[in-house]
Design a protein around this motif. Structure first.
Motif, short mmCIF file in Angstrom:
data_model
loop_
_atom_site.label_atom_id
_atom_site.label_comp_id
_atom_site.label_asym_id
_atom_site.label_seq_id
_atom_site.Cartn_x
_atom_site.Cartn_y
_atom_site.Cartn_z
N TRP A 35 48.77 10.21 5.03
CA TRP A 35 48.61 10.05 6.48
C TRP A 35 47.22 9.50 6.82
O TRP A 35 47.08 8.57 7.63
CB TRP A 35 48.85 11.37 7.16
CG TRP A 35 48.53 11.37 8.63
CD1 TRP A 35 47.46 11.94 9.23
CD2 TRP A 35 49.29 10.76 9.66
NE1 TRP A 35 47.48 11.72 10.58
CE2 TRP A 35 48.62 11.00 10.88
CE3 TRP A 35 50.48 10.03 9.69
CZ2 TRP A 35 49.08 10.54 12.10
CZ3 TRP A 35 50.95 9.57 10.91
CH2 TRP A 35 50.25 9.82 12.10
N ARG A 65 49.49 4.78 16.59
CA ARG A 65 49.47 6.05 15.84
C ARG A 65 50.55 7.01 16.33
O ARG A 65 51.14 7.75 15.53
CB ARG A 65 48.10 6.70 15.98
CG ARG A 65 47.01 5.90 15.28
CD ARG A 65 45.66 6.62 15.35
NE ARG A 65 44.65 5.83 14.65
CZ ARG A 65 43.37 6.20 14.55
NH1 ARG A 65 42.96 7.35 15.13
NH2 ARG A 65 42.51 5.44 13.91
N TRP A 69 53.38 8.54 13.94
CA TRP A 69 53.57 9.99 13.80
C TRP A 69 55.03 10.39 14.03
O TRP A 69 55.58 11.21 13.30
CB TRP A 69 52.66 10.72 14.78
CG TRP A 69 52.90 12.20 14.81
CD1 TRP A 69 53.45 12.91 15.81
CD2 TRP A 69 52.61 13.14 13.76
NE1 TRP A 69 53.53 14.23 15.49
CE2 TRP A 69 53.01 14.41 14.20
CE3 TRP A 69 52.05 13.02 12.49
CZ2 TRP A 69 52.87 15.56 13.45
CZ3 TRP A 69 51.91 14.16 11.72
CH2 TRP A 69 52.31 15.41 12.19
N PHE A 72 56.75 9.50 10.93
CA PHE A 72 56.25 10.10 9.69
C PHE A 72 56.62 11.58 9.56
O PHE A 72 57.03 12.02 8.48
CB PHE A 72 54.73 9.91 9.63
CG PHE A 72 54.11 10.46 8.37
CD1 PHE A 72 54.15 9.73 7.19
CD2 PHE A 72 53.49 11.72 8.36
CE1 PHE A 72 53.58 10.23 6.03
CE2 PHE A 72 52.93 12.21 7.22
CZ PHE A 72 52.97 11.47 6.03
N TRP A 73 56.48 12.33 10.67
CA TRP A 73 56.58 13.78 10.49
C TRP A 73 57.98 14.27 10.10
O TRP A 73 58.10 15.23 9.33
CB TRP A 73 56.07 14.52 11.73
CG TRP A 73 57.01 14.55 12.91
CD1 TRP A 73 56.99 13.73 13.98
CD2 TRP A 73 58.07 15.48 13.12
NE1 TRP A 73 57.97 14.05 14.87
CE2 TRP A 73 58.65 15.15 14.35
CE3 TRP A 73 58.57 16.54 12.40
CZ2 TRP A 73 59.75 15.84 14.87
CZ3 TRP A 73 59.65 17.25 12.91
CH2 TRP A 73 60.23 16.90 14.14
N ALA A 76 58.10 13.81 6.41
CA ALA A 76 57.19 14.75 5.75
C ALA A 76 57.78 16.16 5.73
O ALA A 76 57.66 16.90 4.74
CB ALA A 76 55.84 14.74 6.45
#
Length: 382
Positions: A35, A65, A69, A72-73, A76
């Motif tokens: 990240w 960003r 996010w 991405f999260w 993840a």
């Protein structure tokens, strides 16, 4: 007194949680690094830039960003969930495999606590901490098993030896009661001899117990002086049996209890005199220094001894010849030096209590050679 303890999680569960926690932490750190690496190339807000002057793809969208996010999260979280599941499952299997030897050791401990000292773990595989622990535990069980067997054998022999004088005494008294005209003087002599034998046996047992406990003070003792004292005390017995008693040696100072070491020397010399040739026998007592040890050696003449018999002579209640029951008529003829079969056993216990050793070797021409090695006193090293 045992204390009541609250039940807690098993070691396997704790190891599993530790594995899973470590794997989860490592995955989280890796995702955090990814990240942070991505943030270097992502603007704060989404932007559009023209490409190739707008002829083919007029604009290129670059996410910000917040957009990154959102994308991405979820991935993840899925990765961390997968690592958690793998950590728990794999950690449980690995912990069970690693702790399997500990389960075998625990089972062997329970069996030993229940009185089974013959069971052995016999852990196989490469040398590691569990293998070392299992081997040490097996060695402890072997020593305990041998010690318990020796104590049981000793108790049985002691009971037999202590019962014999009482049985003889009872027989003599019954004979005297049935025959009032029996010679009272001979009866008293027989009872006195039997009682003396019982007293000697009990005193020998007390000395043996004292040596085994190692409850004695230590001081510097010269074995050569003890050898001279023992031979002077037993010289009348040797002369009565027509045995030549010799003593010689060098200064040999050890650290120990004088009375016990004198008992050791006296027992060995007495045994060499009693178990000898009927006529023309010899006993030689010598002392010397040998490296860092003081050596006491007692040699005698006598009958040829088989090595198997020699190996058992230092066990309690073992004698050079087969044990025989004493008949009442023979009780009065038993001398004060008949022995209780504890002389060499006491000598060995005293030697071991002083961190030494006692070895028995049959002489080629007959007789026995007994050698005692004891550590020299501090400051006496050559």
């Amino acid at each position: 007194m045992s204390r009541t303890r609250r039940p807690g999680p098993s070691v396997r569960l704790r190891l599993t949680l530790s594995y899973a926690g470590f794997l989860l932490l490592a995955g989280a750190l890796l995702l955090a690094v990814v990240w942070l690496f991505l943030l270097r190339y992502v603007p704060d807000r989404a932007v559009t830039v023209p490409v190739d002057g707008g002829r083919f793809s007029p604009y290129l969208f670059i996410p910000g960003r917040s957009d990154l996010w959102e994308a991405f999260w979820p991935k993840a979280a899925l990765v961390l969930g997968f690592l958690l599941v793998c950590g728990l499952g794999g950690g449980w299997l690995l912990a069970g495999r690693m702790l399997a030897p500990l389960g075998r050791i625990t089972e062997a401990t329970r069996r030993a606590a229940a009185g089974s000292l013959t069971h052995r773990i016999g852990l196989r595989g490469r040398d590691d901490e569990f293998r070392e622990l299992a081997d040490a535990f097996d060695g402890m069980l072997a020593r305990l098993d041998a010690h318990v067997a020796e104590q049981q054998r000793f108790a049985a022999n002691a009971s037999h030896e202590l019962r014999t004088p009482l049985t003889i005494t009872q027989t003599l008294l019954e004979l005297a009661r049935k025959d009032p005209t029996r010679d009272t003087t001979r009866l008293i002599e027989s009872l006195y001899a039997v009682n003396t034998r019982a007293i000697d046996l009990i005193e020998a047992l007390l000395v043996l117990s004292r040596a085994d406990r190692r409850s004695f003070a230590r001081e510097d003792v010269d074995l050569s002086l003890l050898a001279e004292e023992a031979t002077e005390t037993l010289l009348p017995l040797a002369e009565a049996r027509s045995i030549v008693l010799e003593t010689s040696g060098d200064l040999a100072v050890v650290r120990g209890e004088p009375a016990l070491l004198l008992q050791l020397t006296t027992n060995l010399t007495h045994n060499a005199i009693v178990h000898n040739l009927p006529q023309g026998g010899r006993v030689r007592v010598t002392t010397r220094r040998e490296a860092a040890a003081a050596v006491l050696r007692v040699e005698n003449t006598g009958a040829l001894l088989h090595p198997d018999l020699v190996a058992t002579l230092a066990e309690p209640f073992q004698r050079g010849s087969a044990r025989t029951h004493v008949e009442p008529a023979q009780a009065g003829r038993q001398g004060a030096h008949a022995g209780a079969g504890l002389g060499l056993a006491i000598a060995r216990s005293i030697a071991e209590a002083h961190d030494g050793s006692l070895t028995l070797v049959a002489q080629p021409g007959g007789g026995l050679q007994v050698t005692v090695h004891l550590p020299v006193a501090p400051g006496q090293d050559a």
